[in-house]
Design a protein around this motif. Structure first.
Motif, PDB file in Angstrom:
ATOM      1  N   TRP A 138       6.692   6.690 -25.383  1.00 48.19           N
ATOM      2  CA  TRP A 138       6.117   6.273 -26.650  1.00 48.19           C
ATOM      3  C   TRP A 138       6.917   6.939 -27.756  1.00 48.19           C
ATOM      4  O   TRP A 138       7.511   8.014 -27.528  1.00 48.19           O
ATOM      5  CB  TRP A 138       4.616   6.625 -26.745  1.00 48.19           C
ATOM      6  N   SER A 139       6.960   6.314 -28.932  1.00 49.51           N
ATOM      7  CA  SER A 139       7.809   6.871 -30.008  1.00 49.51           C
ATOM      8  C   SER A 139       7.151   8.162 -30.520  1.00 49.51           C
ATOM      9  O   SER A 139       5.929   8.310 -30.490  1.00 49.51           O
ATOM     10  CB  SER A 139       7.953   5.841 -31.142  1.00 49.51           C
ATOM     11  N   THR A 141       5.309  10.888 -32.452  1.00 52.62           N
ATOM     12  CA  THR A 141       4.220  10.656 -33.396  1.00 52.62           C
ATOM     13  C   THR A 141       3.473  11.961 -33.657  1.00 52.62           C
ATOM     14  O   THR A 141       3.503  12.867 -32.827  1.00 52.62           O
ATOM     15  CB  THR A 141       3.227   9.615 -32.824  1.00 52.62           C
TER      16      THR A 141
END
Ligand code: BV8
Length: 253
Positions: A138-139, A141
């Motif tokens: 997941w990017s 964050t």
């Protein structure tokens, strides 16, 4: 260290279908605290059974996500120990060998065990809470927990929490192997968590063996008890049983 009965060695040498169920005690000597040992440091004030639930995640997703982040870092630093490697050896000498684990650390696979049945999932896999999308990455964050890139749901570890069902096919395969085996080993588990703790009781037809540093509710139900460390007892058992034998199913190193 306890002595290993000759009768156990003789039975194992001729066993055709062996099932092994492992618990956190097998990973203890890889430096991963067992489920019931006090959690260390920051997490000492929490009871794992209260954190490992969907309710705890819904109530405080950040706390539960950070607990698993801490455990994932422990697992990342851990290496398989002689107990894991002894089970890789056992798989080479037994014609039908089934390894079922309650552990979520992936150390059996890291040691080289094949076709491991993970009853409680794997802490190194991540899925979303809402729709169970498996998410490999997941990017970056600020959000803790991060959000699912497919549906925006909250990410969680792909483990089975208390109150959640064991993956049906996994438990069905584990049950079938247990019903057919001629030897069943319960290694490093307190035999307190169900339905995993049912498996040795289902193996009524088998010679049942427990390897544990302490007594458990299963101890009175087995034919052989090896009291002590799995990391010491398993290599000794493998050596006594097959030191002079060629492996049946050599697993590529
Ligand atoms: C289910 C993943 C159907 C997460 C884990 C109320 C509501 C709902 C369910 C229940 C309920 N009451 C009871 C239940 C059933 C519940 C349960 O069993 N509860 C227990 C506490 C009574 N089970 C469930 O909820 C299961 N699902 O039943 O679904 C259902 C669905 C809805 C509603 C009703 C029913 C799901 C259970 C899975 C839970 N997830 N892990 C995570 O890891 O964060 S369980 C967790 O405990 C770990 O996987 C761990 O492996 C497992 C069991 O512990 P052990 O492995 O045995 O480890 P432990 O520390 O306990 O013991 C270590 C042993 O090793 C000790 O004996 C020690 O002496 C020994 N040892 C230590 N060092 C060594 C050693 N031995 C040898 N050598 C050494 N060196």
């Amino acid at each position: 260290m306890t002595t290993i009965p000759l009768e156990l060695v003789q039975k194992l040498r001729v066993a055709q279908q062996v099932v092994v169920l492992t618990g956190a005690g097998v990973s203890a000597e890889s430096g991963i605290p067992t489920f019931r040992a006090a959690q260390t440091g920051l997490w000492a004030q929490y009871n794992p059974a209260e954190l490992a639930t969907p309710q705890a995640f819904q109530k405080n997703p950040r706390l539960v996500w950070e607990w698993y982040t801490w455990r994932r870092e422990l697992v990342a630093q851990a290496k398989p120990n002689p107990a894991h490697f002894a089970l890789v050896q056992m798989q080479k000498y037994v014609s039908q060998f089934t390894l079922i684990t309650q552990n979520v650390d992936g150390l059996h696979q890291q040691a080289g065990s094949q076709s491991v049945m993970e009853l409680h999932g794997n802490i190194n896999r991540t899925k979303c809470f809402q729709q169970e999308h498996l998410v490999a990455s997941w990017s970056p964050t600020e959000a803790i927990p991060p959000h699912c890139p497919y549906c925006g749901g909250l990410l969680r570890p792909d483990v089975v929490w208390f109150g959640e069902n064991i993956p049906t096919l996994v438990f069905q395969s584990a049950r079938e192997a247990t019903e057919q085996c001629d030897m069943f080993f319960s290694i490093g588990t307190s035999s307190l968590v169900y339905p995993a703790a049912l498996l040795p009781l289902i193996a009524r037809q088998a010679t049942r063996v427990e390897i544990n540093s302490e007594t458990t509710p299963l101890t009175s139900q087995v034919h052989f008890t090896l009291r002590g460390s799995a990391a010491q007892l398993l290599p000794a058992l493998i050596n006594l049983t097959w030191a002079t034998h060629e492996p049946l199913n050599p697993i590529p190193e």
